[in-house]
Structure formats: C-alpha cells, structure tokens
Scaffold this motif. Structure first.
Motif, PDB file in Angstrom:
ATOM      1  N   ARG A   1      -6.220  99.591  11.533  1.00 19.73           N
ATOM      2  CA  ARG A   1      -6.713  99.613  10.878  1.00 19.73           C
ATOM      3  C   ARG A   1      -8.235 100.070  11.973  1.00 19.73           C
ATOM      4  O   ARG A   1      -9.317  99.751  11.912  1.00 19.73           O
ATOM      5  CB  ARG A   1      -6.991  98.336  10.388  1.00 19.73           C
ATOM      6  CG  ARG A   1      -8.134  98.127   9.734  1.00 19.73           C
ATOM      7  CD  ARG A   1      -7.961  96.319   8.745  1.00 19.73           C
ATOM      8  NE  ARG A   1      -7.458  95.264   9.398  1.00 19.73           N
ATOM      9  CZ  ARG A   1      -6.213  94.900   8.988  1.00 19.73           C
ATOM     10  NH1 ARG A   1      -5.412  95.918   7.885  1.00 19.73           N
ATOM     11  NH2 ARG A   1      -5.923  93.538  10.150  1.00 19.73           N
ATOM     12  N   SER A   2      -7.746  99.106  12.934  1.00 18.44           N
ATOM     13  CA  SER A   2      -9.027  98.274  14.528  1.00 18.44           C
ATOM     14  C   SER A   2      -9.270  99.799  14.561  1.00 18.44           C
ATOM     15  O   SER A   2     -10.081  99.530  15.682  1.00 18.44           O
ATOM     16  CB  SER A   2      -7.676  97.883  15.527  1.00 18.44           C
ATOM     17  OG  SER A   2      -7.160  98.748  16.369  1.00 18.44           O
TER      18      SER A   2
ATOM     19  N   ALA B   1      -2.286  97.180  11.191  1.00 23.33           N
ATOM     20  CA  ALA B   1      -3.482  96.064  11.895  1.00 23.33           C
ATOM     21  C   ALA B   1      -4.031  97.215  13.371  1.00 23.33           C
ATOM     22  O   ALA B   1      -5.745  97.314  13.213  1.00 23.33           O
ATOM     23  CB  ALA B   1      -2.707  95.488  12.313  1.00 23.33           C
ATOM     24  N   TYR B   2      -3.159  97.831  13.860  1.00 26.19           N
ATOM     25  CA  TYR B   2      -3.292  98.545  14.680  1.00 26.19           C
ATOM     26  C   TYR B   2      -3.946  99.973  14.460  1.00 26.19           C
ATOM     27  O   TYR B   2      -5.314 100.507  14.984  1.00 26.19           O
ATOM     28  CB  TYR B   2      -2.239  99.012  15.990  1.00 26.19           C
ATOM     29  CG  TYR B   2      -3.471  99.971  16.856  1.00 26.19           C
ATOM     30  CD1 TYR B   2      -3.719  99.657  17.741  1.00 26.19           C
ATOM     31  CD2 TYR B   2      -2.260 101.337  16.910  1.00 26.19           C
ATOM     32  CE1 TYR B   2      -3.912 100.817  18.703  1.00 26.19           C
ATOM     33  CE2 TYR B   2      -2.838 102.481  17.830  1.00 26.19           C
ATOM     34  CZ  TYR B   2      -3.576 102.574  18.963  1.00 26.19           C
ATOM     35  OH  TYR B   2      -3.986 102.824  19.573  1.00 26.19           O
TER      36      TYR B   2
END
Length: 433
Positions: free
Chosen positions: A414-415, A411-412
């Motif tokens: 992707r961010s 998730a990180y």
C-alpha cells in the motif's frame, strides 16, 4: 523424589541413541573409502582424537539434556494422572529422533508454491485410485457420510492425502516423535499436549507402545489423527469394542467424519467455489481479513465462473492462494473445518479439489502464475527482516508465512502503490533489499 528415570540417563550415551544422533543430529558423513589423494589431507592423529572427543562430549550433553527433559515431563504427566506403569512403557526406550526435526522444517505445504504442491497432491493417479477406493468401499464410506453430514468424497480425499488410501501410515514411533518435538522447543507446548494425550491412549489400553507408529508429527492411522483428536473424536463404528483407525475402515471413516462435523462442517454448503474478480478489485479485502455473506461479495462484483449466482455462504472470505495473478476462491465454514485438520491453505485446497474431482468435477480453472518462484525459508526470513526494519512488523523472522507477515506485506504494498495481495515474491524481496 522421582521414582522414574529414563534409560537414556543411566549411561552416558546408549548405542540405540548414538547411531541416529551421530549421523543426523551432527550431520557426520557415513563411512566411505574415498580415492587416495596424491598428498594426504588428513589432520594429525592428535587433532583427530581431539575432534572425536569434542563430538562425543556434545552428544553426551545432548543425551543428558534430553533425559532431563523426559524426567521433568514425567513429573508433569504424573500430576495429570498418568501412572508409573504407563510412564515406564512409554519412556524406558524413548529416543531423540533427528529426522523428526528435519521433517518439521521441510513441510511441503509451506516450502513449495501452491501449484507445485497441488500438482503432486491432486495427481491424476490419486484421483483415479480414489474413485476406485470409493467404489470398492462405498457402503462403509457412505455410512459415515450420512451419519455426520460430510460428503463421501471429502472423506476419501482426506484418506488419500493423509496415507495414500491407507498404503503408508508413517514409520516413526509416536512417543519418540512427540518427545523429540517437545524437547526441541519450536513446537514445545503443542507437542507436550499431544504427548500427554498419547500417554492417556496407552493408559486407556487403546493400543500398545510398539503399535503406536505414525508420522513425524505424532499423527496416526489411515487418516492421521493426532492423539488429542483420537481421544476426542475417534469412534467405534463397526461395534467391535475398539476405536481402530488403523485397520477398520468403518472406524477410519466414522472418526474422520466425526472430527469434521465437530469442527463446524455444514452439510448444506460447498467446500469452496472458484470465482472471478472484477477489474480494479481491492485485493486487500482477501485472505480472511473480511468475512461476509456471499451475497455481499456478489454485490462487489465477485462472480462464479459460469456467471451464475454464488452459493449461499453466510460467513465467507476471499482466498488468493497465489496472489493477484492466480485463481480466486470464496471459502466458508467447510474450508475452515478442513484447516482444523491441517492448518495449511495448500492442504485444504488439495482436499477440496481432490474431492471435487473424485465426484467428477473440474480442477482449478484459472491459470497459476507458474513463472513465480517460491521463496525459500531463508529468503522469507530475509523478507520478514527487511519489512520489520522498514516499520512493517511481521513478528518473529521465522521463515513461516503467517497472518502477521501477510499484513506487513500488504501495508508495504500500500505504501508504494502496489496491488495489496500480501503475496511474497522474489521481486518483492529484491525491492525491499
């Protein structure tokens, strides 16, 4: 009222418990005679006495806490049907083993890069010795393979991984190891279940307490079955009336094959296949988040290394054990069966690759990113803490790489527009900090 009280509660600190606990539990150095300093640096005698008394008091408290835990566990064991004779046999001489805790926190499967682990686990020497063992005991090994549908090479690979082909089966009393883990708490519920299974082994007269010796985690025999798995899967393949995973190779191989068969092994499928990914592949699809037929992976551009069709794997996942820069594997039911033997990706890869080479096949073909450093447990805890602080929940910051941490890393990534391989690196930790 308890009719059983472990002997460690009958005196403040028995000598059999004092030696290991003083040296290992409190980390005190062994007695040596250092060179005499020019100016003495020792504390005054009164301070030395105070420090020694404090250490002794800490040991007393720890011993009493362990004794209470054993007594309380004994109550639950009685309720589960364990008789007094078995409890006395198991716990009259039970001791806390600090080394067990040290080994639990230093498992190589979780504390080294996968390539470092495989270099040692699937060494040339282990392959050669395994091939020799396979030839020497082919009749017994292939009998188990035919009966349960598990390849002989897989059985020999587990044998090699677990005890170096029977040469070392552990040196820690199983009851002591499991009581230590149950008392310490990190693996408490699991350890209590295994300890109860070990008591059932004693009560069933499978073997005596002094014969119940194995690993720090309570696993026993030439292929290191845990007590619960011994009760469920060990077999008497040689027909002598005993399930002997210590000295009977037919029983060892039969029990191991039975475990894998009951864990979902599919005789018509490979353990895994190394694959090549297309340019621009979405790494977020890897590492178990998506299971689909190998035909679907092929439609997404995933290819076998030789360019041929992928094997038929109805429920397969893509594994990236070293992230986007390392080799890729398509894994299915048989890889998951090996994980049930030892739930570490590095271990399952080692078993499969060792078996592959025992059969004359290759090792890993794609290069590993050997310039990448493994994170220490402390560094991984820092990474988990930093991710959670930014809103990417990893769960407890325990320094163990699990699915929640992998999802948080993805998730990180992707961010911030990085490839979403979920792989922890020092560069990622530095960026987060």
């Amino acid at each position: 009222m308890n009719t059983f009280l472990p002997s460690i509660a009958r005196s403040a600190l028995p000598s059999r418990w004092l030696a290991p606990c003083v040296l290992a539990c409190l980390g005190l150095a062994a007695c040596t005679t250092p060179p005499q300093p020019t100016a003495p640096q020792t504390a005054p005698p009164a301070q030395q006495t105070t420090a020694a008394n404090a250490a002794s008091a800490d040991l007393d408290v720890h011993a009493q806490q362990f004794a209470r835990w054993v007594a309380e566990f004994s109550d639950s064991a009685r309720a589960a049907g364990i008789d007094e004779a078995t409890l006395h046999s198991a716990f009259d001489t039970v001791r806390f083993v600090p080394r067990v805790i040290e080994l639990d926190r230093a498992q190589p499967e979780f504390n080294r890069t996968v390539w470092d682990y495989l270099d040692n686990a699937v060494s040339k020497q282990r392959v050669i010795r395994g091939q020799d063992k396979l030839q020497q005991s082919r009749t017994d090994i292939e009998a188990a393979a035919r009966r349960y549908g598990v390849p002989a090479e897989i059985l020999v690979a587990i044998w090699g991984m677990e005890s170096n082909y029977g040469s070392f089966m552990g040196d820690i009393p199983t009851i002591d190891a499991l009581a230590t883990l149950g008392f310490e708490g990190r693996r408490g519920p699991w350890a209590r279940g295994q300890l109860l299974a070990a008591l059932k082994m004693l009560q069933n007269h499978e073997l005596e307490r002094d014969q119940m010796i194995g690993s720090w985690a309570g696993a026993m025999g030439q292929t290191q079955l845990l007590p619960s798995n011994y009760l469920a899967y060990a077999v008497d393949a040689d027909g002598d009336g005993r399930r002997d995973i210590w000295a009977s190779l037919p029983d060892v191989m039969g029990s191991t094959a039975h475990f894998l068969a009951k864990s979902g092994w599919q005789a018509d499928q490979p353990w895994a296949v190394e694959v090549r990914l297309p340019a621009g592949f979405d790494f977020a699809l890897a590492d178990g988040d998506l299971r689909q037929p190998s035909s679907a992976w092929q439609q997404q551009g995933v290819q076998s290394l030789d360019g041929g069709p992928l094997p038929d794997l109805p429920d397969s996942a893509l594994l990236l054990p070293a992230g986007a820069r390392g080799p890729a594997f398509l894994v299915g039911a048989n890889f998951r069966a090996i994980l049930r033997y030892n739930n570490a990706t590095s271990y399952a890869l080692a078993v499969g690759l060792l078996a592959q080479q025992l059969a004359g096949g290759p090792g890993v073909q794609a290069p590993w990113p050997r310039d990448v450093q493994a994170l220490s447990r402390t560094q991984l805890q820092a990474l988990q803490t930093a991710l959670s602080a930014r809103g990417f929940d990893t769960g407890p910051a325990d320094g163990v790489m699990g699915p929640a941490t992998r999802r948080a890393i993805r998730a990180y990534q992707r961010s911030v527009g990085l490839p979403q391989d979920g792989y922890p690196t020092l560069e990622l930790l530095t960026q987060l900090q």
